[in-house]
Design a protein around this motif. Sequence first.
Motif, PDB file in Angstrom:
ATOM      1  N   HIS A 202       0.816  -1.255   0.064  1.00  0.00           N
ATOM      2  CA  HIS A 202      -0.575   0.414   0.018  1.00  0.00           C
ATOM      3  C   HIS A 202       1.078   1.758   0.321  1.00  0.00           C
ATOM      4  O   HIS A 202       1.815   1.553   0.661  1.00  0.00           O
ATOM      5  CB  HIS A 202      -0.770  -0.025   1.281  1.00  0.00           C
ATOM      6  N   ALA A 203       0.711   2.122  -1.029  1.00  0.00           N
ATOM      7  CA  ALA A 203       1.528   3.073  -0.883  1.00  0.00           C
ATOM      8  C   ALA A 203       0.114   4.219  -0.432  1.00  0.00           C
ATOM      9  O   ALA A 203      -1.217   4.487  -0.394  1.00  0.00           O
ATOM     10  CB  ALA A 203       1.413   3.893  -2.215  1.00  0.00           C
ATOM     11  N   ALA A 204       0.785   4.992   0.097  1.00  0.00           N
ATOM     12  CA  ALA A 204       0.265   6.209   0.966  1.00  0.00           C
ATOM     13  C   ALA A 204      -0.253   7.373  -0.036  1.00  0.00           C
ATOM     14  O   ALA A 204       0.618   7.483  -0.736  1.00  0.00           O
ATOM     15  CB  ALA A 204       1.666   6.749   2.210  1.00  0.00           C
ATOM     16  N   SER A 205      -1.595   8.471   0.321  1.00  0.00           N
ATOM     17  CA  SER A 205      -2.057   9.382  -0.080  1.00  0.00           C
ATOM     18  C   SER A 205      -1.680  10.009   0.825  1.00  0.00           C
ATOM     19  O   SER A 205      -1.341  10.371   1.420  1.00  0.00           O
ATOM     20  CB  SER A 205      -4.149   8.564   0.087  1.00  0.00           C
ATOM     21  N   GLN A 206      -2.290  11.740  -0.252  1.00  0.00           N
ATOM     22  CA  GLN A 206      -1.545  12.347  -0.577  1.00  0.00           C
ATOM     23  C   GLN A 206      -2.441  12.571   0.751  1.00  0.00           C
ATOM     24  O   GLN A 206      -2.144  13.827   1.718  1.00  0.00           O
ATOM     25  CB  GLN A 206      -1.381  13.165  -1.250  1.00  0.00           C
ATOM     26  N   ASP A 207      -3.689  11.923   1.092  1.00  0.00           N
ATOM     27  CA  ASP A 207      -4.622  12.948   1.856  1.00  0.00           C
ATOM     28  C   ASP A 207      -4.477  11.784   3.496  1.00  0.00           C
ATOM     29  O   ASP A 207      -5.220  10.539   3.098  1.00  0.00           O
ATOM     30  CB  ASP A 207      -6.490  12.582   1.670  1.00  0.00           C
ATOM     31  N   PRO A 208      -3.963  12.676   4.412  1.00  0.00           N
ATOM     32  CA  PRO A 208      -3.789  11.596   5.562  1.00  0.00           C
ATOM     33  C   PRO A 208      -4.696  10.860   6.301  1.00  0.00           C
ATOM     34  O   PRO A 208      -4.895   9.828   6.792  1.00  0.00           O
ATOM     35  CB  PRO A 208      -2.880  12.758   6.148  1.00  0.00           C
ATOM     36  N   GLU A 209      -6.192  11.391   5.416  1.00  0.00           N
ATOM     37  CA  GLU A 209      -7.318  11.414   6.518  1.00  0.00           C
ATOM     38  C   GLU A 209      -8.116   9.974   5.745  1.00  0.00           C
ATOM     39  O   GLU A 209      -8.776   9.159   5.781  1.00  0.00           O
ATOM     40  CB  GLU A 209      -8.844  11.865   7.370  1.00  0.00           C
ATOM     41  N   ALA A 210      -7.772   9.722   4.567  1.00  0.00           N
ATOM     42  CA  ALA A 210      -8.530   8.855   3.480  1.00  0.00           C
ATOM     43  C   ALA A 210      -7.750   6.997   3.955  1.00  0.00           C
ATOM     44  O   ALA A 210      -6.552   7.442   3.969  1.00  0.00           O
ATOM     45  CB  ALA A 210      -7.912   9.030   1.667  1.00  0.00           C
ATOM     46  N   ILE A 211      -8.512   6.393   3.979  1.00  0.00           N
ATOM     47  CA  ILE A 211      -8.100   4.947   4.174  1.00  0.00           C
ATOM     48  C   ILE A 211      -8.542   3.677   2.422  1.00  0.00           C
ATOM     49  O   ILE A 211      -9.389   4.075   2.265  1.00  0.00           O
ATOM     50  CB  ILE A 211      -9.202   4.360   5.308  1.00  0.00           C
ATOM     51  N   GLY A 212      -7.665   3.616   2.582  1.00  0.00           N
ATOM     52  CA  GLY A 212      -7.105   3.225   1.241  1.00  0.00           C
ATOM     53  C   GLY A 212      -7.544   1.325   1.730  1.00  0.00           C
ATOM     54  O   GLY A 212      -6.764   1.008   1.973  1.00  0.00           O
ATOM     55  N   TRP A 213      -8.702   0.391   1.123  1.00  0.00           N
ATOM     56  CA  TRP A 213      -8.988  -0.067   0.831  1.00  0.00           C
ATOM     57  C   TRP A 213      -8.566  -1.350   0.386  1.00  0.00           C
ATOM     58  O   TRP A 213      -8.753  -1.129  -0.763  1.00  0.00           O
ATOM     59  CB  TRP A 213     -10.370  -0.668   1.966  1.00  0.00           C
ATOM     60  N   LEU A 214      -8.671  -2.431   0.557  1.00  0.00           N
ATOM     61  CA  LEU A 214      -7.911  -3.702   0.500  1.00  0.00           C
ATOM     62  C   LEU A 214      -8.874  -5.385   1.124  1.00  0.00           C
ATOM     63  O   LEU A 214      -8.567  -5.387   2.063  1.00  0.00           O
ATOM     64  CB  LEU A 214      -6.837  -4.733   0.132  1.00  0.00           C
ATOM     65  N   SER A 215     -10.089  -5.310  -0.170  1.00  0.00           N
ATOM     66  CA  SER A 215     -10.714  -6.968   0.401  1.00  0.00           C
ATOM     67  C   SER A 215     -11.008  -7.703  -0.530  1.00  0.00           C
ATOM     68  O   SER A 215     -11.037  -8.282  -1.182  1.00  0.00           O
ATOM     69  CB  SER A 215     -12.496  -6.219   0.443  1.00  0.00           C
ATOM     70  N   TYR A 216     -11.124  -8.882   0.372  1.00  0.00           N
ATOM     71  CA  TYR A 216     -11.336 -10.509   0.691  1.00  0.00           C
ATOM     72  C   TYR A 216     -12.445 -10.643  -0.404  1.00  0.00           C
ATOM     73  O   TYR A 216     -13.585 -10.293   0.388  1.00  0.00           O
ATOM     74  CB  TYR A 216     -10.637 -10.982   1.396  1.00  0.00           C
ATOM     75  N   ARG A 217     -12.527 -10.825  -1.576  1.00  0.00           N
ATOM     76  CA  ARG A 217     -14.416 -11.383  -2.151  1.00  0.00           C
ATOM     77  C   ARG A 217     -14.142 -12.497  -1.775  1.00  0.00           C
ATOM     78  O   ARG A 217     -13.215 -13.616  -2.874  1.00  0.00           O
ATOM     79  CB  ARG A 217     -14.581 -10.407  -3.139  1.00  0.00           C
ATOM     80  N   HIS A 218     -14.965 -13.369  -1.369  1.00  0.00           N
ATOM     81  CA  HIS A 218     -14.848 -15.101  -2.068  1.00  0.00           C
ATOM     82  C   HIS A 218     -16.083 -15.423  -3.376  1.00  0.00           C
ATOM     83  O   HIS A 218     -17.100 -14.607  -3.302  1.00  0.00           O
ATOM     84  CB  HIS A 218     -15.723 -15.755  -0.454  1.00  0.00           C
ATOM     85  N   TRP A 219     -15.060 -16.348  -4.097  1.00  0.00           N
ATOM     86  CA  TRP A 219     -15.472 -16.574  -5.116  1.00  0.00           C
ATOM     87  C   TRP A 219     -15.429 -18.385  -5.199  1.00  0.00           C
ATOM     88  O   TRP A 219     -14.734 -18.930  -4.871  1.00  0.00           O
ATOM     89  CB  TRP A 219     -15.996 -15.906  -6.418  1.00  0.00           C
ATOM     90  N   ARG A 220     -16.942 -18.985  -5.920  1.00  0.00           N
ATOM     91  CA  ARG A 220     -16.768 -20.285  -6.381  1.00  0.00           C
ATOM     92  C   ARG A 220     -17.112 -20.248  -7.738  1.00  0.00           C
ATOM     93  O   ARG A 220     -17.510 -19.665  -8.574  1.00  0.00           O
ATOM     94  CB  ARG A 220     -17.929 -20.777  -5.905  1.00  0.00           C
ATOM     95  N   ARG A 221     -16.175 -21.697  -7.888  1.00  0.00           N
ATOM     96  CA  ARG A 221     -15.891 -21.482 -10.020  1.00  0.00           C
ATOM     97  C   ARG A 221     -17.946 -22.700 -10.233  1.00  0.00           C
ATOM     98  O   ARG A 221     -18.193 -23.197  -8.941  1.00  0.00           O
ATOM     99  CB  ARG A 221     -15.067 -22.364 -10.264  1.00  0.00           C
ATOM    100  N   VAL A 222     -18.479 -21.571 -11.170  1.00  0.00           N
ATOM    101  CA  VAL A 222     -19.671 -22.526 -11.704  1.00  0.00           C
ATOM    102  C   VAL A 222     -19.431 -23.940 -12.086  1.00  0.00           C
ATOM    103  O   VAL A 222     -18.186 -24.351 -13.091  1.00  0.00           O
ATOM    104  CB  VAL A 222     -19.892 -21.530 -12.702  1.00  0.00           C
ATOM    105  N   PRO A 223     -20.072 -25.125 -11.252  1.00  0.00           N
ATOM    106  CA  PRO A 223     -19.704 -25.811 -12.315  1.00  0.00           C
ATOM    107  C   PRO A 223     -19.624 -26.827 -13.628  1.00  0.00           C
ATOM    108  O   PRO A 223     -20.736 -25.537 -13.852  1.00  0.00           O
ATOM    109  CB  PRO A 223     -20.759 -26.625 -10.967  1.00  0.00           C
ATOM    110  N   GLY A 224     -19.160 -26.748 -14.258  1.00  0.00           N
ATOM    111  CA  GLY A 224     -18.779 -26.940 -15.381  1.00  0.00           C
ATOM    112  C   GLY A 224     -18.299 -26.069 -16.696  1.00  0.00           C
ATOM    113  O   GLY A 224     -18.632 -25.821 -17.492  1.00  0.00           O
ATOM    114  N   GLN A 225     -18.259 -25.216 -16.174  1.00  0.00           N
ATOM    115  CA  GLN A 225     -17.871 -23.277 -16.371  1.00  0.00           C
ATOM    116  C   GLN A 225     -16.224 -23.142 -15.646  1.00  0.00           C
ATOM    117  O   GLN A 225     -16.768 -21.929 -14.802  1.00  0.00           O
ATOM    118  CB  GLN A 225     -18.947 -22.426 -17.354  1.00  0.00           C
ATOM    119  N   PRO A 226     -15.425 -23.909 -15.890  1.00  0.00           N
ATOM    120  CA  PRO A 226     -13.992 -23.535 -15.184  1.00  0.00           C
ATOM    121  C   PRO A 226     -14.196 -22.064 -15.061  1.00  0.00           C
ATOM    122  O   PRO A 226     -13.287 -20.504 -14.028  1.00  0.00           O
ATOM    123  CB  PRO A 226     -13.581 -24.019 -15.435  1.00  0.00           C
ATOM    124  N   GLU A 227     -14.474 -20.999 -16.201  1.00  0.00           N
ATOM    125  CA  GLU A 227     -14.166 -20.226 -16.710  1.00  0.00           C
ATOM    126  C   GLU A 227     -14.764 -18.937 -15.656  1.00  0.00           C
ATOM    127  O   GLU A 227     -14.166 -17.727 -15.934  1.00  0.00           O
ATOM    128  CB  GLU A 227     -13.643 -19.436 -17.524  1.00  0.00           C
TER     129      GLU A 227
END
Length: 462
Positions: A202-227
């Motif tokens: 994470h690189a510091a922002s010019q705004d000291p009050e701003a929070i830069g978020w990185l979030s975990y998003r869980h996903w599952r593959r669709v059966p028969g359609q791995p893409e």
Amino acid sequence: MRVAVRRGIEFAIWMLVGVIASRTWCLDGLPLPISIDSNSMAPTLLGPHRRIVCADCGFRFVRGENRRAADTRAVCPNCGYAGNDATQGPVSDGDRVLVDRATFQFRLPRRWEVVAFRTPGREKEWSTKRVVGLPGESVALRDGDVYINGAILRKTLEQQKATSVLVHDARYAPHRCTPAPPRWRPDSPESRWSCQEGRFVHAASQDPEAIGWLSYRHWRRVPGQPEQVLEGPVLTDPAFDLERRVPAGAIRPTSDLRLSFRWVRSAGSGWLHVRAVDGQMEFVVRIHAATRRAELLCNGSPLPISMPHGPVFDALPASVDISLFDRQLLVAIAGRTIAAYPYERTGPAPPISRPPFSLGGADLSLEVDQVRVFRDAYYEAPPGGPNEWRLGAGSSDRGEELFVLGDNPLFSNDSRNWPAGARLTLTALVGKPLFAWGATEEVACKGWRFRIPNITGFRYIR
């Protein structure tokens, strides 16, 4: 000559006595290794299995071996790729276990301790399970959690680690066979997060009050359609014995999750934020990089709990663990628990519509790695069976009883589903499993052949 022969005979007799005494009172499993023949205690103890490397993300995982299974494909529990060759590599026999027979002659088993015992109803067989209920207690299973005498049973960090199931390891990203989005993604382009081979910067922002978020998003593959993938909550599907059919309705969404990562370095005088959401409550752990002190918030307000006044860790790098197991926020820095905040909710947690975990930086440049998400073991009563049990406390008709569960509950035969009248009493205990190893080597000596453990595979049983 006679003196030498006599001393040789005496030495042999004393050696025999020592072996018998060790096997009778102290240790089992070294002269004649005790083998694990099922995966009901996986990943703590493994039965017959194969070790597979995912062709898509490179993650190494274990697949329980069922010789009657016709499926030759293996699903990776980390990225969901279903095209792995399930026949790759040799079949490994079950773990060998060293059992201490003396410990329980001097004390009772402790809660969450692994024990070896003669199986109720099949006393010639031995089993290994984890103790959750002690003599005289009532045990209930609700919404995947264990209740003792009506109160939810909450685990320490070490106990959580012993029963955790890996959901995702960011060091292994799918990219070889099928395209898939990263599970850790910035909330916006202004979040200033980047990733390379499982390391997040994470690189510091010019705004000291701003929070830069990185979030975990869980996903599952669709059966028969791995893409194709579908985002959704973490589910309680098995990470072992993936070739076995899961009972209908046994897989459920869960918010009993744990985030573990290593804070590698930082620059600046700002804060590291870690956000954890269980579906009803939002917790934020804030750690000041310069002073190394921590603060806890719940739904935007400070938590009314005691916190360390000084630094919560000595220096970077430092491990960070945040968990929501057992309706408890647990925070540990550098292996030391700094906060454990129990909370209540009515009924099971609703499906999580927001990311369960997020990392944020405010007025701070930082780097983290070894980012992993775990879930807790999910315990349910068998369909049509009881969901509460009263354990004997040593009365004339019932001995002192224990309630035990397997770490792989979907495929564990334990106190939940033994036949009526089959109960585990203290007299059926064999001992405490101490060490396990998964590989042995054959050694020949003067016509005799022995199998000895490969010490590189030794591990202590939590």
